[in-house]
Design a protein around this motif. Structure first.
Motif, PDB file in Angstrom:
ATOM      1  N   ALA A  10      -4.734   0.071 -37.902  1.00 47.40           N
ATOM      2  CA  ALA A  10      -5.669   0.999 -36.731  1.00 47.40           C
ATOM      3  C   ALA A  10      -6.327  -0.331 -35.660  1.00 47.40           C
ATOM      4  O   ALA A  10      -7.241  -0.900 -36.313  1.00 47.40           O
ATOM      5  CB  ALA A  10      -6.664   1.812 -38.200  1.00 47.40           C
ATOM      6  N   GLY A  11      -6.426   0.806 -34.178  1.00 47.97           N
ATOM      7  CA  GLY A  11      -7.160   0.127 -33.534  1.00 47.97           C
ATOM      8  C   GLY A  11      -5.550  -0.678 -33.133  1.00 47.97           C
ATOM      9  O   GLY A  11      -6.512  -0.743 -31.628  1.00 47.97           O
ATOM     10  N   ALA A  12      -5.386  -1.894 -33.936  1.00 50.30           N
ATOM     11  CA  ALA A  12      -4.617  -2.623 -32.729  1.00 50.30           C
ATOM     12  C   ALA A  12      -3.439  -2.660 -32.028  1.00 50.30           C
ATOM     13  O   ALA A  12      -2.817  -1.704 -32.470  1.00 50.30           O
ATOM     14  CB  ALA A  12      -4.067  -4.034 -33.835  1.00 50.30           C
ATOM     15  N   PRO A  13      -3.514  -3.481 -31.245  1.00 55.22           N
ATOM     16  CA  PRO A  13      -2.085  -2.539 -29.777  1.00 55.22           C
ATOM     17  C   PRO A  13      -1.097  -2.779 -30.628  1.00 55.22           C
ATOM     18  O   PRO A  13      -0.863  -3.877 -31.192  1.00 55.22           O
ATOM     19  CB  PRO A  13      -2.360  -3.907 -29.006  1.00 55.22           C
ATOM     20  N   THR A  14       0.373  -2.291 -30.160  1.00 56.85           N
ATOM     21  CA  THR A  14       1.812  -2.317 -31.201  1.00 56.85           C
ATOM     22  C   THR A  14       1.700  -3.052 -30.586  1.00 56.85           C
ATOM     23  O   THR A  14       2.551  -3.754 -31.320  1.00 56.85           O
ATOM     24  CB  THR A  14       2.232  -0.879 -30.826  1.00 56.85           C
ATOM     25  N   SER A  15       1.742  -3.695 -29.286  1.00 52.49           N
ATOM     26  CA  SER A  15       2.279  -5.058 -28.521  1.00 52.49           C
ATOM     27  C   SER A  15       1.662  -6.059 -29.812  1.00 52.49           C
ATOM     28  O   SER A  15       2.207  -7.241 -30.048  1.00 52.49           O
ATOM     29  CB  SER A  15       2.083  -5.348 -27.428  1.00 52.49           C
ATOM     30  N   THR A  16       0.667  -6.017 -30.377  1.00 53.18           N
ATOM     31  CA  THR A  16       0.051  -7.526 -30.961  1.00 53.18           C
ATOM     32  C   THR A  16       0.703  -7.231 -32.039  1.00 53.18           C
ATOM     33  O   THR A  16       0.880  -8.161 -32.901  1.00 53.18           O
ATOM     34  CB  THR A  16      -1.767  -7.568 -31.437  1.00 53.18           C
ATOM     35  N   ILE A  17       1.414  -5.973 -33.391  1.00 53.70           N
ATOM     36  CA  ILE A  17       1.548  -5.475 -34.136  1.00 53.70           C
ATOM     37  C   ILE A  17       3.085  -5.953 -34.144  1.00 53.70           C
ATOM     38  O   ILE A  17       3.769  -6.704 -35.236  1.00 53.70           O
ATOM     39  CB  ILE A  17       1.634  -4.192 -34.887  1.00 53.70           C
ATOM     40  N   ILE A  18       3.275  -5.986 -33.524  1.00 56.91           N
ATOM     41  CA  ILE A  18       5.465  -6.447 -33.117  1.00 56.91           C
ATOM     42  C   ILE A  18       5.281  -7.729 -33.260  1.00 56.91           C
ATOM     43  O   ILE A  18       6.061  -8.296 -33.993  1.00 56.91           O
ATOM     44  CB  ILE A  18       5.379  -6.013 -31.847  1.00 56.91           C
ATOM     45  N   GLU A  19       3.963  -8.157 -32.200  1.00 59.57           N
ATOM     46  CA  GLU A  19       4.389  -9.933 -31.848  1.00 59.57           C
ATOM     47  C   GLU A  19       3.908 -10.518 -33.543  1.00 59.57           C
ATOM     48  O   GLU A  19       4.831 -11.553 -33.859  1.00 59.57           O
ATOM     49  CB  GLU A  19       3.657 -10.088 -30.953  1.00 59.57           C
ATOM     50  N   ARG A  20       3.019 -10.290 -34.737  1.00 62.03           N
ATOM     51  CA  ARG A  20       3.591 -10.706 -35.062  1.00 62.03           C
ATOM     52  C   ARG A  20       4.152 -10.396 -35.949  1.00 62.03           C
ATOM     53  O   ARG A  20       4.677 -11.781 -37.218  1.00 62.03           O
ATOM     54  CB  ARG A  20       1.966 -10.025 -35.764  1.00 62.03           C
ATOM     55  N   GLY A  21       4.498  -9.119 -36.277  1.00 59.33           N
ATOM     56  CA  GLY A  21       6.196  -9.236 -37.225  1.00 59.33           C
ATOM     57  C   GLY A  21       6.992 -10.273 -36.619  1.00 59.33           C
ATOM     58  O   GLY A  21       7.235 -10.188 -37.985  1.00 59.33           O
ATOM     59  N   LEU A  22       7.469 -10.256 -35.204  1.00 62.72           N
ATOM     60  CA  LEU A  22       8.594 -11.163 -35.420  1.00 62.72           C
ATOM     61  C   LEU A  22       7.670 -12.884 -35.299  1.00 62.72           C
ATOM     62  O   LEU A  22       8.569 -13.200 -36.059  1.00 62.72           O
ATOM     63  CB  LEU A  22       8.475 -10.770 -33.469  1.00 62.72           C
ATOM     64  N   GLU A  23       6.924 -13.056 -35.823  1.00 58.96           N
ATOM     65  CA  GLU A  23       6.751 -14.161 -35.896  1.00 58.96           C
ATOM     66  C   GLU A  23       6.950 -14.322 -37.918  1.00 58.96           C
ATOM     67  O   GLU A  23       7.479 -15.450 -37.529  1.00 58.96           O
ATOM     68  CB  GLU A  23       4.726 -14.889 -35.811  1.00 58.96           C
ATOM     69  N   VAL A  24       6.810 -13.312 -38.350  1.00 65.89           N
ATOM     70  CA  VAL A  24       6.919 -13.383 -39.677  1.00 65.89           C
ATOM     71  C   VAL A  24       8.473 -13.282 -40.144  1.00 65.89           C
ATOM     72  O   VAL A  24       8.790 -14.191 -41.033  1.00 65.89           O
ATOM     73  CB  VAL A  24       6.061 -12.414 -40.154  1.00 65.89           C
TER      74      VAL A  24
END
Length: 737
Positions: free
Chosen positions: A480-494
C-alpha cells in the motif's frame, strides 16, 4: 495512468506482519516504504539481523547461544496447546497408539485369520491337541504383529523430545529461509490474533487444530512451523511422505514434527489401521495436525484436486464418534518465486522426477541468489469439523433424515461427504490467497496479444489486473502506497532474466516472456479468480472468431449456456467453481462483464418462458462497442487465461488416434490378440501425447507450449476415462480405447 500510481484502491485492511529472523515488523494499511539506497535497504538490514558468522562471529555466537539457552520468546515454554517437547514424549505417544482398541482388534483379527488359514492347511494336525495348538499359534502371531506394529509406529510418529533441539532447529531453518526469501514471511495480524484465540478455546475443549495448507514447495513445511513457533502455538504434527525420510535429514524432520507415511498403503490392513490409530490418538488428545489437501506439490501453480487419503482418516475419526470434534484451518501459502519451479518444468515436460535430495535443494542457484522475495501465509477462519458434518447431515435425502448419524457403511453418503469436505477446503484456500506481484506480472505477460509490452503499458495492465482481483473479492499483496513502478521492478528482479526478458535499446524499455512455460506457473496463481469470465469468453469466442459485424458475432443465451455448460463439465477436474450452481453463476458473470463494459446484453421486454433463462430475460450477448474499440484486450485476457487448458484437452483428444484398434481386415490373428494389441502402457501413451504436442507446437498448430504439460494431459486422460472413451487396466499398467 501515471507510473507513480499505486496498487492500493481498496478499503483499508488489517496490517501485515513480516517475520524476519528474530524480528517481527508491522506493515499497517497505507504503509509506504521509503526509498533507500542499496546500502540503506531496510529489508536487507532486517535479513541481516540474523548475524552471519563471516561478517560478525561474536554476534553470530551470541544469537546461537540465545536460541539454544532459550532466552525470552525463544524458550518456547508458554505454548498454546498440549504439552510437547519433553523427554519421554515419544514413548508416551507410542504407548497410546499401541493401546488403541482399533489397533488391538485389528491385530487379533489378522492373527485369527492367519490361524484359520494354517488350520485349513492341516498344520495343527487332527488330534485332541488341535485346538490348543491353534490357540498358541494365534498368540504367537499376535505377539509378532504387535512387534511389527511397534516398529512401524516408532518409524512413523513424530518425536517432540527436546526443547533445546527445536530452539536450534528454529534458528537453523530461519537462517536458511531468510537467505532465500530475503523479505521474510508475511502474515495478517488479524488472522494471527484470530488463530491464537481459536487455539486457546481449542485447548479448553481438548480439540486439535488441523491445518490444511496448499502445497507448492518444500518450504511450505518450514514456513508454517516457524510461524507457530514464533507466535507461541503448539507445533502441528506434519503428515509427510516417506520419500523425504532421507538419512540424517529424516530424523531431524521427525524430531521437528514430521510424521512419515507410505506413499501407497496397498492392501496392508495393519498399516492402514495403524495410521488411523495414530491420527485418532493425536485428535483425541488435542495435538495439532498438518497435512496437505492436494497431496503432492502443485507443479502448475494453481490448486490441484483434493486427495482424499489422509482426509478420509480425519473424517472417519470424527464421523465415527471416536473423536468429539476438530478444528479445520485452511491455509494459503504464496511465494514471490518458488524455489523448485525449474525442476517442475522438467517433470511437466516428461522427464522422470529426480529422487528427493536436500543437498540439491539447498545448493540450487535460485536459493543462494537472495532474490526470491517473500513468503505470504494466510489463515482462513477456522471452523468445526463436527459442525460441518452436521450441516451435511441436514442435506441428506428425506428418507435418511430419521437417522441420527450418517451410517459409515453407506459408501455413497460418506464419499459425497468426503468430496464436499475436500472442495470446501480448497475453496477456503482460494478465498484467502494473496496474489503476489510476480503473479500479476506473469499473468499480464502471458495474456498479451503481441510479443512484448512497454513499461508504461505493463504498469497500466498490472494496475487493471489488481483492480480486477479486488473486484472479484481477491487479495493483492500489501504494498500500500508504494508506486506501481517500484513494485513491478521488484517483481521483475525476483523473476529474473531467465523468465522475463528485457530490451533496453529502444525508445521505451520493453519486456517479454522469456520462459513462457515456467512463467505459466505464476499466471496460474490468478486463474481461479477469473475462471467464470474465462469460460464465458471462451464460449463467446465460438462466434467472435467468425469475424464480421456485431450481428454475426452475437451469441444467443441458449447457445452460450450450452457452451459454458460443456466447458464447465470438461474442466470439472481442473478448476473449482462457485457453489451457487451453473445458471446463477452464469447470470452473475454476464452481469459483471456487462458492468465492466466488456459485453453488451440484449434483453427481452417480457419475462422469458425458458427455464434456462427465467430470471434475467437475457436474449443474447456480444462484445461491447468500447471493447471492440480497445482491440478486445479485456476479452482476450480472459480467453488467453484458459486457452492453454483448452489446447491441452484438445491435444489429449487428438492423441487418442494412437489408440485406434487395428482394422478387422488386418491379418492380426484372433480377436483376443487384436484386443491385446490395443493395450498400451499409460506412461507411454502420455509420453507420445507430449511428443505429438511438441511437434504440433513447433509446426504452428498449438499456440501454447504449456499445453503439453504432463499434469493437464493427465487430467484430460482422466476425463476420457470417466466418459468411457478410455479403459484403463491397472493390473497391466495399460490403457485401451
Amino acid at each position: 495512468m501515471s507510473p507513480l500510481a499505486t496498487l492500493s484502491s481498496s478499503p483499508p485492511s488489517a496490517p501485515d506482519l513480516d517475520i524476519l529472523g528474530d524480528q517481527i515488523t508491522i506493515h499497517p494499511s497505507g504503509f509506504v516504504e521509503p526509498p533507500h539506497k542499496q546500502d540503506e535497504d531496510q529489508e536487507r538490514n532486517l535479513v541481516e539481523h540474523m548475524a552471519r558468522f563471516r561478517e560478525s562471529p561474536l554476534d553470530f555466537l551470541r544469537e546461537v547461544s540465545l536460541h539454544v539457552s532459550g532466552t525470552g520468546w525463544r524458550a518456547y515454554d508458554d505454548v498454546i496447546g498440549q504439552p510437547i517437547f519433553y523427554p519421554g514424549f515419544t514413548d508416551n505417544m507410542k504407548a497410546m497408539v499401541l493401546r488403541t482398541p482399533m489397533l488391538r482388534k485389528r491385530i487379533e483379527q489378522l492373527a485369527g485369520q492367519r490361524a484359520e488359514v494354517e488350520e485349513k492347511q492341516g498344520m495343527f494336525g487332527d488330534g485332541s491337541e488341535r485346538s490348543g495348538k491353534k490357540k498358541r499359534r494365534k498368540e504367537e502371531i499376535q505377539k509378532s504383529l504387535q512387534d511389527v506394529a511397534a516398529d512401524l509406529t516408532d518409524g512413523m510418529i513424530c518425536k517432540f523430545e527436546s526443547k533445546r533441539f527445536i530452539r536450534g532447529a528454529y534458528y537453523l531453518c530461519t537462517q536458511l529461509l531468510t537467505r532465500a526469501y530475503h523479505q521474510g514471511i508475511h502474515v495478517s495480524s488479524e488472522e494471527v490474533l484470530r488463530l491464537r484465540s481459536v487455539a486457546e478455546k481449542a485447548v479448553e475443549k481438548n480439540h486439535s487444530i488441523i491445518f490444511l495448507p496448499c502445497h507448492r514447495s518444500h518450504v511450505d513445511y518450514v514456513s508454517l512451523q516457524l510461524i507457530c513457533y514464533r507466535l507461541g502455538i503448539a507445533l502441528p504434527t506434519v503428515v509427510a511422505g516417506d520419500n523425504l525420510n532421507l538419512p540424517v535429514v529424516g530424523s531431524f524432520l521427525q524430531s521437528a514434527g514430521a510424521m512419515w507415511i507410505r506413499r501407497s498403503f496397498g492392501n496392508d490392513a495393519l498399516y492402514t489401521t495403524l495410521v488411523q490409530s495414530y491420527i485418532d490418538t493425536l485428535l483425541q488428545n488435542g495435538f495439532n495436525l498438518e497435512c496437505f489437501i492436494e497431496g503432492g506439490r502443485s507443479r502448475i501453480g494453481k490448486l490441484l484436486s483434493p486427495k482424499f487419503g489422509i482426509l478420509s482418516f480425519l473424517l472417519d475419526s470424527v464421523l465415527s464418534g471416536r473423536v468429539d470434534d476438530a478444528i479445520i484451518c485452511p491455509v494459503s501459502t504464496q511465494y514471490d518465486k518458488v524455489v523448485e519451479t525449474e525442476s517442475y518444468i522438467s517433470e511437466l515436460l516428461g522427464q522422470p522426477k529426480p529422487q528427493e535430495n536436500l543437498k540439491d535443494f539447498l545448493s540450487a542457484s535460485s536459493v543462494l541468489s537472495l532474490k526470491l522475495g517473500r513468503v505470504d501465509v494466510r489463515f482462513h477462519e477456522p471452523w468445526s469439523l463436527r459442525h460441518f458434518i452436521n450441516e451435511q447431515r441436514a442435506r441428506i435425502d428425506e428418507s435418511k433424515r430419521h437417522s441420527t448419524l450418517i451410517d459409515p457403511l453407506l459408501s455413497s453418503d460418506r464419499t459425497r461427504l468426503l468430496r464436499t469436505l475436500g472442495f470446501r477446503v480448497l475453496s477456503d484456500i482460494n478465498d484467502v490467497s494473496v496474489v503476489m506481484p510476480t503473479a500479476l506480472i506473469g499473468t499480464v505477460l502471458l495474456t498479451l496479444r503481441g510479443r512484448g509490452v512497454g513499461k508504461s503499458e505493463l504498469i497500466r495492465r498490472v494496475e487493471w489486473l489488481s483492480d480486477r482481483v479486488r473486484a472479484k473479492g481477491g487479495r493483492v499483496a500489501h504494498f500500500a502506497g508504494a508506486p506501481t513502478s517500484t513494485i513491478i521492478e521488484r517483481g521483475l528482479e525476483v523473476l529474473g532474466s531467465g523468465l522475463v526478458g528485457e530490451i533496453k535499446n529502444l525508445p521505451e524499455t520493453t519486456y517479454y516472456a522469456e520462459d513462457r512455460f515456467q512463467l505459466s506457473f505464476y499466471r496460474n496463481m490468478t486463474i481461479h479468480l477469473f475462471i467464470s469470465e474465462a469460460l464465458v469468453s471462451a464460449a463467446m469466442y465460438t462466434r467472435v472468431k467468425q469475424g464480421g459485424g456485431p450481428d454475426n458475432q452475437r451469441i444467443s443465451f441458449q447457445d452460450l449456456y450450452h457452451q459454458v455448460s460443456f466447458l464447465s463439465y470438461i474442466f470439472r477436474g481442473e478448476f473449482i467453481y462457485p457453489t451457487t450452481g451453473l445458471l446463477p453463476n452464469l447470470h452473475k458473470t454476464l452481469l459483471g462483464l456487462e458492468s465492466d463494459n466488456v459485453i453488451t446484453l440484449t434483453r427481452s421486454p417480457s419475462p422469458s418462458s425458458s427455464l434456462v433463462n427465467s430470471n434475467n430475460n437475457i436474449l443474447s450477448a456480444e462484445l461491447s462497442p468500447s471493447e471492440r474499440a480497445c482491440g478486445r484486450e479485456n476479452f482476450d485476457f480472459y480467453c488467453f487465461l484458459i486457452w492453454p487448458f483448452i489446447e491441452s484437452t484438445w491435444l489429449g483428444a487428438v492423441s487418442l488416434t494412437m489408440l485406434t484398434p487395428p482394422s478387422p481386415s488386418s491379418p492380426t490373428g484372433t480377436t483376443s490378440s487384436r484386443a491385446n494389441q490395443t493395450l498400451l502402457p499409460l506412461r507411454a501413451v502420455q509420453e507420445k501425447a507430449q511428443l505429438l504436442g511438441k511437434t504440433l507446437y513447433h509446426q504452428g498448430d498449438l499456440s501454447y507450449f504449456e499445453a503439453v504439460n504432463k499434469e493437464t494431459l493427465k487430467n484430460a486422460f482422466q476425463l476420457f476415462e470417466e466418459e468411457g472413451i478410455l479403459v484403463r487396466d491397472d493390473s497391466v499398467s495399460a490403457t485401451r480405447r
